[in-house]
Design a protein around this motif. Structure first.
Motif, PDB file in Angstrom:
ATOM      1  N   GLY A 189      23.195  49.842 -25.444  1.00 24.82           N
ATOM      2  CA  GLY A 189      23.365  49.866 -26.885  1.00 24.82           C
ATOM      3  C   GLY A 189      23.525  48.450 -27.403  1.00 24.82           C
ATOM      4  N   PRO A 190      23.403  48.251 -28.716  1.00 23.89           N
ATOM      5  CA  PRO A 190      23.540  46.914 -29.298  1.00 23.89           C
ATOM      6  C   PRO A 190      24.966  46.400 -29.192  1.00 23.89           C
ATOM      7  CG  PRO A 190      23.398  48.560 -31.040  1.00 23.89           C
ATOM      8  CD  PRO A 190      23.125  49.277 -29.752  1.00 23.89           C
ATOM      9  N   ASN A 191      25.145  45.115 -29.454  1.00 17.47           N
ATOM     10  CA  ASN A 191      26.490  44.538 -29.451  1.00 17.47           C
ATOM     11  C   ASN A 191      27.371  45.256 -30.464  1.00 17.47           C
ATOM     12  OD1 ASN A 191      25.811  42.614 -27.533  1.00 17.47           O
ATOM     13  ND2 ASN A 191      25.265  41.065 -29.047  1.00 17.47           N
ATOM     14  N   GLY A 192      28.616  45.524 -30.072  1.00 20.03           N
ATOM     15  CA  GLY A 192      29.538  46.187 -30.969  1.00 20.03           C
ATOM     16  C   GLY A 192      29.380  47.682 -31.038  1.00 20.03           C
TER      17      GLY A 192
ATOM     18  N   VAL B 144      14.278  58.862 -22.370  1.00 25.30           N
ATOM     19  CA  VAL B 144      15.015  58.127 -23.390  1.00 25.30           C
ATOM     20  C   VAL B 144      14.118  57.148 -24.136  1.00 25.30           C
ATOM     21  CG1 VAL B 144      16.798  56.361 -23.699  1.00 25.30           C
ATOM     22  CG2 VAL B 144      17.273  58.389 -22.324  1.00 25.30           C
ATOM     23  N   THR B 145      13.215  56.462 -23.430  1.00 23.14           N
ATOM     24  CA  THR B 145      12.373  55.465 -24.089  1.00 23.14           C
ATOM     25  C   THR B 145      11.394  56.093 -25.073  1.00 23.14           C
ATOM     26  OG1 THR B 145      10.864  55.534 -22.176  1.00 23.14           O
ATOM     27  CG2 THR B 145      12.507  53.761 -22.254  1.00 23.14           C
ATOM     28  N   ARG B 146      11.212  57.408 -25.011  1.00 22.88           N
ATOM     29  CA  ARG B 146      10.343  58.098 -25.968  1.00 22.88           C
ATOM     30  C   ARG B 146      11.134  58.774 -27.081  1.00 22.88           C
ATOM     31  NH1 ARG B 146       7.657  59.980 -21.088  1.00 22.88           N
ATOM     32  NH2 ARG B 146       8.670  62.011 -21.358  1.00 22.88           N
TER      33      ARG B 146
ATOM     34  N   SER C 215      14.195  53.837 -32.811  1.00 24.43           N
ATOM     35  CA  SER C 215      14.721  53.307 -34.068  1.00 24.43           C
ATOM     36  C   SER C 215      15.812  52.278 -33.822  1.00 24.43           C
ATOM     37  CB  SER C 215      15.257  54.448 -34.935  1.00 24.43           C
ATOM     38  OG  SER C 215      16.434  55.000 -34.395  1.00 24.43           O
ATOM     39  N   LEU C 216      16.504  52.385 -32.685  1.00 27.46           N
ATOM     40  CA  LEU C 216      17.597  51.472 -32.373  1.00 27.46           C
ATOM     41  C   LEU C 216      17.095  50.149 -31.829  1.00 27.46           C
ATOM     42  CD1 LEU C 216      20.700  51.752 -32.581  1.00 27.46           C
ATOM     43  CD2 LEU C 216      20.714  52.333 -30.158  1.00 27.46           C
ATOM     44  N   PHE C 217      16.077  50.192 -30.955  1.00 26.01           N
ATOM     45  CA  PHE C 217      15.609  48.982 -30.273  1.00 26.01           C
ATOM     46  C   PHE C 217      14.222  48.531 -30.714  1.00 26.01           C
ATOM     47  CE2 PHE C 217      18.717  50.788 -27.282  1.00 26.01           C
ATOM     48  CZ  PHE C 217      19.551  49.686 -27.130  1.00 26.01           C
ATOM     49  N   GLY C 218      13.505  49.382 -31.435  1.00 25.05           N
ATOM     50  CA  GLY C 218      12.172  49.021 -31.887  1.00 25.05           C
ATOM     51  C   GLY C 218      11.094  49.514 -30.946  1.00 25.05           C
TER      52      GLY C 218
ATOM     53  N   CYS D  14      22.687  56.399 -35.942  1.00 23.54           N
ATOM     54  CA  CYS D  14      21.966  55.604 -34.951  1.00 23.54           C
ATOM     55  C   CYS D  14      20.675  55.027 -35.500  1.00 23.54           C
ATOM     56  CB  CYS D  14      21.648  56.466 -33.730  1.00 23.54           C
ATOM     57  SG  CYS D  14      23.090  57.056 -32.872  1.00 23.54           S
ATOM     58  N   ARG D  15      20.232  55.511 -36.639  1.00 21.68           N
ATOM     59  CA  ARG D  15      18.898  55.139 -37.100  1.00 21.68           C
ATOM     60  C   ARG D  15      18.872  53.791 -37.809  1.00 21.68           C
ATOM     61  NH1 ARG D  15      15.954  59.645 -36.307  1.00 21.68           N
ATOM     62  NH2 ARG D  15      17.045  61.638 -36.312  1.00 21.68           N
ATOM     63  N   HIS D  16      19.991  53.384 -38.358  1.00 22.96           N
ATOM     64  CA  HIS D  16      20.014  52.119 -39.093  1.00 22.96           C
ATOM     65  C   HIS D  16      21.235  51.302 -38.685  1.00 22.96           C
ATOM     66  CE1 HIS D  16      16.827  53.756 -41.591  1.00 22.96           C
ATOM     67  NE2 HIS D  16      17.571  54.835 -41.773  1.00 22.96           N
ATOM     68  N   PRO D  17      21.293  50.877 -37.425  1.00 23.39           N
ATOM     69  CA  PRO D  17      22.470  50.160 -36.950  1.00 23.39           C
ATOM     70  C   PRO D  17      22.604  48.801 -37.612  1.00 23.39           C
ATOM     71  CG  PRO D  17      20.723  50.037 -35.333  1.00 23.39           C
ATOM     72  CD  PRO D  17      20.260  51.003 -36.393  1.00 23.39           C
ATOM     73  N   GLU D  18      23.833  48.435 -37.904  1.00 24.19           N
ATOM     74  CA  GLU D  18      24.135  47.108 -38.425  1.00 24.19           C
ATOM     75  C   GLU D  18      25.219  46.497 -37.549  1.00 24.19           C
ATOM     76  OE1 GLU D  18      25.221  47.504 -42.452  1.00 24.19           O
ATOM     77  OE2 GLU D  18      23.257  48.209 -43.118  1.00 24.19           O
TER      78      GLU D  18
END
Length: 278
Positions: free
Chosen positions: A37-40, A207-209, A215-218, A250-254
Motif C-alpha cells: 500500500g502507499p505511504n501512510g 490482485v494486479t487485475r 486505481s491505487l497504483f495506476g 481506496c479509489r482516490h488515495p491522498e
C-alpha cells in the motif's frame, strides 16, 4: 486451514485520524502474505496489531497459543560506541544451541561477518544478520517489516531470493510489509492491498487485475507487476475474505497526515499467546 493469526474488524484511530478501518485478515499455515500500500496506509500499524504490539481500538486479534514467531524489523541502528559483534548479537538474550546457530549461519551466509561489530556492517549484511536472529527459535511464522527498504536493487534481489529459499525449505509461514512491489510479486503467494482498509486481497495474478489495485497504483504499475508473476503461483489462495463496503476510500488515495508508526527500530519479543482486544 488452521490460522496462525486472525484479525477481525480491526480499527485503529489516532488523533482523530483513522489508521485502520474494519480490517479483517487471516494468516494461515504455509502462507506467504505480503501487505502492500502507499505511504501512510497503515501497513506497519496492521503488522503491529497482528503481532500483539498494539491493541486495536475496535475488533480483535487472535493468535494460536504457543505460536513461535521470528521478527525482522525495518531497521536496526547499531551504536558504534558499543562494539558488539555479530556472534554476540545472535546469542544475546537467547539460549541458542550450537547446532541451531550453525544452521542459521550457513542458511543466511553470514559467517564472514560473525566477528565484525554490528556498526560496520553494510545494509545487506545487517539484514541477513537480523534474518538469522529471527530464525534462531525455529519459528513457525516469520514476520518482516519493510526488510529491504534500505538496500540497493542488488541487495533487494539477493534478500528476497534468500527469503524465498527460507520459506520453501523451512516450510514456514511468512508475513511481510513491503513497498518493493515488483519484487514482492515474484515471491509472495498472497497480497493484501491496504489503504486504511482492505482494498483487495488474493494471489498476485488476481490482485494486479483488481480495479481497486489499478486505481491505487495506476495501470502502468499494475501491468509491470503482472509480468513478475512467479511460476509457483498456481497454488490456491488461502481463503482470505474482505469487505468492499468502503471501497471508494481506496479509489482516490491522498497522502495521510497522521503518524502511523511506519518505522520500527527495536526488536521486541513477539507476543505468542492468544489475545483478544475489544
Amino acid at each position: 486451514m488452521e490460522n496462525l493469526i486472525s484479525a477481525k474488524n480491526v480499527t485503529v484511530i489516532r488523533d482523530r485520524q483513522t489508521i485502520l478501518d474494519d480490517v479483517s485478515v487471516d494468516v494461515g499455515a504455509r502462507d506467504f502474505l505480503t501487505i502492500i500500500g502507499p505511504n501512510g496506509a497503515g501497513k506497519s500499524m496492521l503488522l503491529k496489531c497482528l503481532m500483539g504490539f498494539y491493541a486495536p481500538d475496535k475488533g480483535h486479534v487472535t493468535t494460536r497459543p504457543g505460536l513461535r514467531v521470528g521478527y525482522v524489523p525495518q531497521r536496526l541502528v547499531a551504536d558504534p560506541t558499543i562494539p558488539i559483534t555479530v556472534r554476540r548479537f545472535l546469542t544475546l538474550r537467547k539460549k541458542v544451541k550450537q547446532q541451531e546457530l550453525d544452521r542459521v549461519i550457513a542458511e543466511t551466509a553470514i559467517e564472514p561477518s560473525l566477528n565484525k561489530p554490528l556498526a560496520v556492517l553494510s545494509g545487506g549484511e545487517l539484514q541477513r544478520v537480523l534474518l538469522a536472529r529471527a530464525l534462531l527459535n525455529d519459528p513457525e511464522l516469520l514476520v518482516l517489516d519493510e526488510p529491504a527498504q534500505n538496500l540497493d536493487i542488488t541487495g533487494q534481489l539477493a534478500f528476497y531470493k534468500l527469503l524465498e529459499t527460507v520459506y520453501r525449505e523451512r516450510n514456514i509461514s511468512v508475513l511481510m510489509v513491503s513497498h518493493d512491489l515488483h519484487l514482492v510479486m515474484s515471491s509472495t503467494r498472497n497480497v493484501l492491498c491496504l489503504f486504511h482498509e482492505v482494498c483487495c486481497i488474493g494471489e498476485p495474478r488476481t490482485v494486479t487485475r483488481d480495479p481497486e489495485f489499478i486505481s491505487l497504483f495506476g495501470p502502468d504499475m499494475a501491468q509491470l507487476m503482472a509480468s513478475y508473476q512467479h511460476h509457483d503461483h498456481h497454488a490456491h489462495s488461502h481463503g482470505h475474505s474482505h469487505d468492499h463496503s468502503h471501497a471508494d476510500a481506496c479509489r482516490h488515495p491522498e497522502p495521510s497526515p497522521q503518524t502511523t508508526g511506519e518505522e520500527q527500530t527495536d526488536i521486541p519479543s513477539a507476543k505468542t499467546e492468544s489475545s483478544s482486544h475489544a
